[in-house]
Write a protein that holds these residues in place. Structure first.
Motif, PDB file in Angstrom:
ATOM      1  N   GLY A 204     -94.004  59.851  16.512  1.00 50.29           N
ATOM      2  CA  GLY A 204     -92.978  60.361  16.943  1.00 50.29           C
ATOM      3  C   GLY A 204     -93.234  61.153  18.581  1.00 50.29           C
ATOM      4  N   PHE A 205     -94.389  60.973  19.037  1.00 47.53           N
ATOM      5  CA  PHE A 205     -94.581  61.636  20.265  1.00 47.53           C
ATOM      6  C   PHE A 205     -94.325  60.511  21.537  1.00 47.53           C
ATOM      7  CE2 PHE A 205     -96.678  64.498  17.552  1.00 47.53           C
ATOM      8  CZ  PHE A 205     -96.682  65.550  17.799  1.00 47.53           C
ATOM      9  N   ILE A 206     -93.935  61.071  22.709  1.00 50.20           N
ATOM     10  CA  ILE A 206     -93.515  60.224  23.829  1.00 50.20           C
ATOM     11  C   ILE A 206     -95.109  59.701  24.501  1.00 50.20           C
ATOM     12  CG2 ILE A 206     -92.610  60.365  26.126  1.00 50.20           C
ATOM     13  CD1 ILE A 206     -90.568  62.201  25.210  1.00 50.20           C
ATOM     14  N   GLU A 207     -95.345  58.437  24.665  1.00 44.50           N
ATOM     15  CA  GLU A 207     -96.135  57.951  25.130  1.00 44.50           C
ATOM     16  C   GLU A 207     -95.776  57.542  26.718  1.00 44.50           C
ATOM     17  OE1 GLU A 207     -97.471  54.934  22.927  1.00 44.50           O
ATOM     18  OE2 GLU A 207     -98.645  55.951  21.456  1.00 44.50           O
ATOM     19  N   THR A 208     -94.740  56.852  26.799  1.00 48.15           N
ATOM     20  CA  THR A 208     -94.064  56.582  28.178  1.00 48.15           C
ATOM     21  C   THR A 208     -92.503  56.972  28.192  1.00 48.15           C
ATOM     22  OG1 THR A 208     -95.720  54.763  28.320  1.00 48.15           O
ATOM     23  CG2 THR A 208     -93.844  54.526  29.690  1.00 48.15           C
ATOM     24  N   ALA A 209     -92.127  57.162  29.588  1.00 51.69           N
ATOM     25  CA  ALA A 209     -90.848  57.309  29.690  1.00 51.69           C
ATOM     26  C   ALA A 209     -90.467  56.920  31.122  1.00 51.69           C
ATOM     27  CB  ALA A 209     -90.431  58.967  29.648  1.00 51.69           C
ATOM     28  N   ASP A 210     -89.301  56.014  31.245  1.00 53.56           N
ATOM     29  CA  ASP A 210     -89.086  55.584  32.593  1.00 53.56           C
ATOM     30  C   ASP A 210     -88.247  56.578  33.519  1.00 53.56           C
ATOM     31  OD1 ASP A 210     -86.540  55.763  31.631  1.00 53.56           O
ATOM     32  OD2 ASP A 210     -85.849  53.620  32.191  1.00 53.56           O
ATOM     33  N   ALA A 211     -88.178  56.171  34.683  1.00 51.19           N
ATOM     34  CA  ALA A 211     -87.775  57.165  35.815  1.00 51.19           C
ATOM     35  C   ALA A 211     -86.140  57.349  35.305  1.00 51.19           C
ATOM     36  CB  ALA A 211     -87.650  56.662  37.215  1.00 51.19           C
ATOM     37  N   THR A 212     -85.314  56.476  34.848  1.00 52.19           N
ATOM     38  CA  THR A 212     -84.096  56.996  34.445  1.00 52.19           C
ATOM     39  C   THR A 212     -84.075  58.092  33.490  1.00 52.19           C
ATOM     40  OG1 THR A 212     -83.585  54.686  34.855  1.00 52.19           O
ATOM     41  CG2 THR A 212     -81.859  56.222  33.566  1.00 52.19           C
ATOM     42  N   PHE A 213     -84.775  57.918  32.487  1.00 51.33           N
ATOM     43  CA  PHE A 213     -84.762  58.993  31.498  1.00 51.33           C
ATOM     44  C   PHE A 213     -85.427  60.406  31.957  1.00 51.33           C
ATOM     45  CE2 PHE A 213     -86.947  61.276  27.955  1.00 51.33           C
ATOM     46  CZ  PHE A 213     -85.810  61.626  27.130  1.00 51.33           C
ATOM     47  N   CYS A 214     -86.442  60.232  32.776  1.00 49.42           N
ATOM     48  CA  CYS A 214     -87.039  61.436  33.412  1.00 49.42           C
ATOM     49  C   CYS A 214     -85.907  62.144  34.288  1.00 49.42           C
ATOM     50  CB  CYS A 214     -88.127  61.156  34.526  1.00 49.42           C
ATOM     51  SG  CYS A 214     -89.396  60.608  33.482  1.00 49.42           S
ATOM     52  N   ALA A 215     -85.100  61.415  34.900  1.00 41.50           N
ATOM     53  CA  ALA A 215     -83.945  62.015  35.688  1.00 41.50           C
ATOM     54  C   ALA A 215     -82.963  62.700  34.717  1.00 41.50           C
ATOM     55  CB  ALA A 215     -83.503  60.978  36.611  1.00 41.50           C
ATOM     56  N   MET A 216     -82.670  62.073  33.735  1.00 40.83           N
ATOM     57  CA  MET A 216     -81.799  62.494  32.757  1.00 40.83           C
ATOM     58  C   MET A 216     -81.937  63.542  32.204  1.00 40.83           C
ATOM     59  SD  MET A 216     -80.336  59.917  29.416  1.00 40.83           S
ATOM     60  CE  MET A 216     -80.453  58.579  30.415  1.00 40.83           C
ATOM     61  N   VAL A 217     -83.182  64.150  31.825  1.00 42.76           N
ATOM     62  CA  VAL A 217     -83.679  65.252  31.315  1.00 42.76           C
ATOM     63  C   VAL A 217     -84.053  66.163  32.314  1.00 42.76           C
ATOM     64  CG1 VAL A 217     -83.880  64.424  28.790  1.00 42.76           C
ATOM     65  CG2 VAL A 217     -85.837  64.321  30.384  1.00 42.76           C
ATOM     66  N   GLY A 218     -84.347  66.014  33.408  1.00 39.96           N
ATOM     67  CA  GLY A 218     -84.683  66.795  34.521  1.00 39.96           C
ATOM     68  C   GLY A 218     -86.370  67.086  34.310  1.00 39.96           C
ATOM     69  N   LEU A 219     -87.255  66.149  33.787  1.00 37.43           N
ATOM     70  CA  LEU A 219     -88.616  66.386  33.531  1.00 37.43           C
ATOM     71  C   LEU A 219     -89.501  65.278  34.073  1.00 37.43           C
ATOM     72  CD1 LEU A 219     -88.468  67.857  29.948  1.00 37.43           C
ATOM     73  CD2 LEU A 219     -88.995  69.195  32.142  1.00 37.43           C
ATOM     74  N   THR A 220     -90.619  65.565  34.761  1.00 37.56           N
ATOM     75  CA  THR A 220     -91.505  64.353  34.807  1.00 37.56           C
ATOM     76  C   THR A 220     -92.058  63.858  33.837  1.00 37.56           C
ATOM     77  OG1 THR A 220     -93.237  65.692  35.360  1.00 37.56           O
ATOM     78  CG2 THR A 220     -91.901  65.489  37.165  1.00 37.56           C
ATOM     79  N   GLN A 221     -92.621  62.506  34.294  1.00 42.88           N
ATOM     80  CA  GLN A 221     -93.287  61.653  33.255  1.00 42.88           C
ATOM     81  C   GLN A 221     -94.512  62.643  32.692  1.00 42.88           C
ATOM     82  OE1 GLN A 221     -93.903  57.579  34.119  1.00 42.88           O
ATOM     83  NE2 GLN A 221     -94.990  57.295  32.244  1.00 42.88           N
ATOM     84  N   GLU A 222     -95.124  63.167  33.664  1.00 43.04           N
ATOM     85  CA  GLU A 222     -96.462  63.867  33.400  1.00 43.04           C
ATOM     86  C   GLU A 222     -95.908  65.090  32.305  1.00 43.04           C
ATOM     87  OE1 GLU A 222     -95.483  63.108  36.227  1.00 43.04           O
ATOM     88  OE2 GLU A 222     -97.214  61.681  36.644  1.00 43.04           O
ATOM     89  N   ARG A 223     -94.815  65.576  32.436  1.00 46.02           N
ATOM     90  CA  ARG A 223     -94.388  66.607  31.641  1.00 46.02           C
ATOM     91  C   ARG A 223     -93.914  66.260  30.249  1.00 46.02           C
ATOM     92  NH1 ARG A 223     -92.172  71.219  33.675  1.00 46.02           N
ATOM     93  NH2 ARG A 223     -92.019  71.976  31.395  1.00 46.02           N
ATOM     94  N   LEU A 224     -93.567  65.002  30.175  1.00 45.50           N
ATOM     95  CA  LEU A 224     -93.053  64.356  29.180  1.00 45.50           C
ATOM     96  C   LEU A 224     -94.260  63.920  28.237  1.00 45.50           C
ATOM     97  CD1 LEU A 224     -89.818  62.643  30.292  1.00 45.50           C
ATOM     98  CD2 LEU A 224     -89.881  64.535  28.674  1.00 45.50           C
TER      99      LEU A 224
END
Length: 314
Positions: A204-224
């Motif tokens: 249940g840990f995040i491995e990959t997140a796209d740019a839309t989701f990153c913008a949605m929650v206001g966090l970078t892919q590195e932070r997620l």
């Protein structure tokens, strides 16, 4: 080593010595060929009769050639060997299966008579190029023997002729095409703007997140990266999300969930999400979550309208 190489590098004896100690050299000659010299010049070969008969039989391949044939029969690629006239001298079982000639004797036939499907194709051009230039060549092409199949072939000089090596790459081509479809789907999601996706591990840990989701929650892919998905969910919604995720990971079916993501900017984002199990060759590898944001404000369940908790990512 071949018998001829053994003769050149094996023991030698002067003719006079052979006569004097014939019994001794007969035992050696039974094991390996012996060169006989006269005044230092090699004149004859002394060997066992069974070895001589093997070499003297018309059309009998030497031991090294037998080894090549055995090796070629065991490889997982199709192999066809032709002489300088493009007459087939050897074809292994894999090549017979690839060309749908399981029950045919192809050796001794002209290549174009045995496999007319190659005539006028890219494969013929590469075979002739390797034969005349001595260069190795390779390419991918649709199989002329099976529908919706692809072959990777290599042609290279072999002895005084040419060799054709065949490999079925249908699965690889299908994977590339599926990859193209996946890329197109992701681009279409980005065009919509309010649809994102994340890939989750089996825990249940995040491995990959796209740019839309990153913008949605206001966090970078590195932070997620490596963040736990439930940690991003508003507290009242976490139990339901956690249960849905666990069911999907256990293989109890994909499902749609409505949940609320915390954001780094403050407001909670309510989303409709699809959860699907991600299966690999060796079992469950995690899940894919496709998220569509709802374009409206969210009311706190307890105290009316208020600024919600921020997303906390370590």
């Amino acid at each position: 080593m071949t018998d001829i190489q053994n003769m050149r590098s094996g023991p030698s004896v002067a003719a006079a010595e052979l006569v004097r100690n014939f019994a001794h050299w007969r035992e050696i000659g039974a094991r390996e060929p012996v060169l006989i010299t006269h005044h230092g010049r090699r004149t004859h070969v002394f060997m066992a009769i069974d070895r001589f008969e093997t070499l003297s039989q018309p059309g009998s391949p030497p031991p090294a050639q037998d080894g090549i044939r055995e090796l070629a029969s065991r490889i997982h690629q199709g192999l066809i060997l032709c002489d300088h006239d493009l007459r087939i001298v050897f074809v292994n079982p894999v090549a017979l299966a690839m060309t749908k000639r399981w029950d045919r004797q192809m050796e001794g036939q002209m290549l174009w008579d045995a496999l007319p499907e190659f005539v006028g194709t890219l494969t013929e051009a590469h075979i002739r190029h390797s034969l005349t230039s001595g260069e190795t060549s390779a390419a991918d092409s649709p199989s002329p023997f099976r529908r919706d199949s692809w072959l990777h072939f290599e042609t290279f000089p072999f002895a005084d002729g040419v060799a054709l090596l065949l490999r079925d790459i249908t699965a690889d081509m299908q994977s590339h095409r599926l990859a193209d479809v996946k890329s197109g789907i992701l681009k279409a999601m980005n065009v919509l703007g309010n649809v994102g996706y994340i890939r989750l591990s089996a825990r249940g840990f995040i491995e990959t997140a796209d740019a839309t989701f990153c913008a949605m929650v206001g966090l970078t892919q590195e932070r997620l990266a490596s963040a736990s998905l439930p940690d991003l969910i508003d507290l009242p919604s976490r139990p339901a999300l956690r249960e849905a995720l666990e069911r999907v990971l256990r293989g109890e079916g994909d499902r749609v969930v409505t949940t609320r993501f915390l954001t780094n900017a403050g407001p909670v984002v309510e989303v409709e999400a699809g959860l699907a199990q991600l299966r690999g060759t060796y079992g469950t590898e995690g899940a894919i979550m496709v998220i569509m944001a709802r374009d409206r404000a969210v009311q706190s369940e307890n105290t009316g309208w208020q600024k919600p908790e921020r997303a906390r990512i370590a």
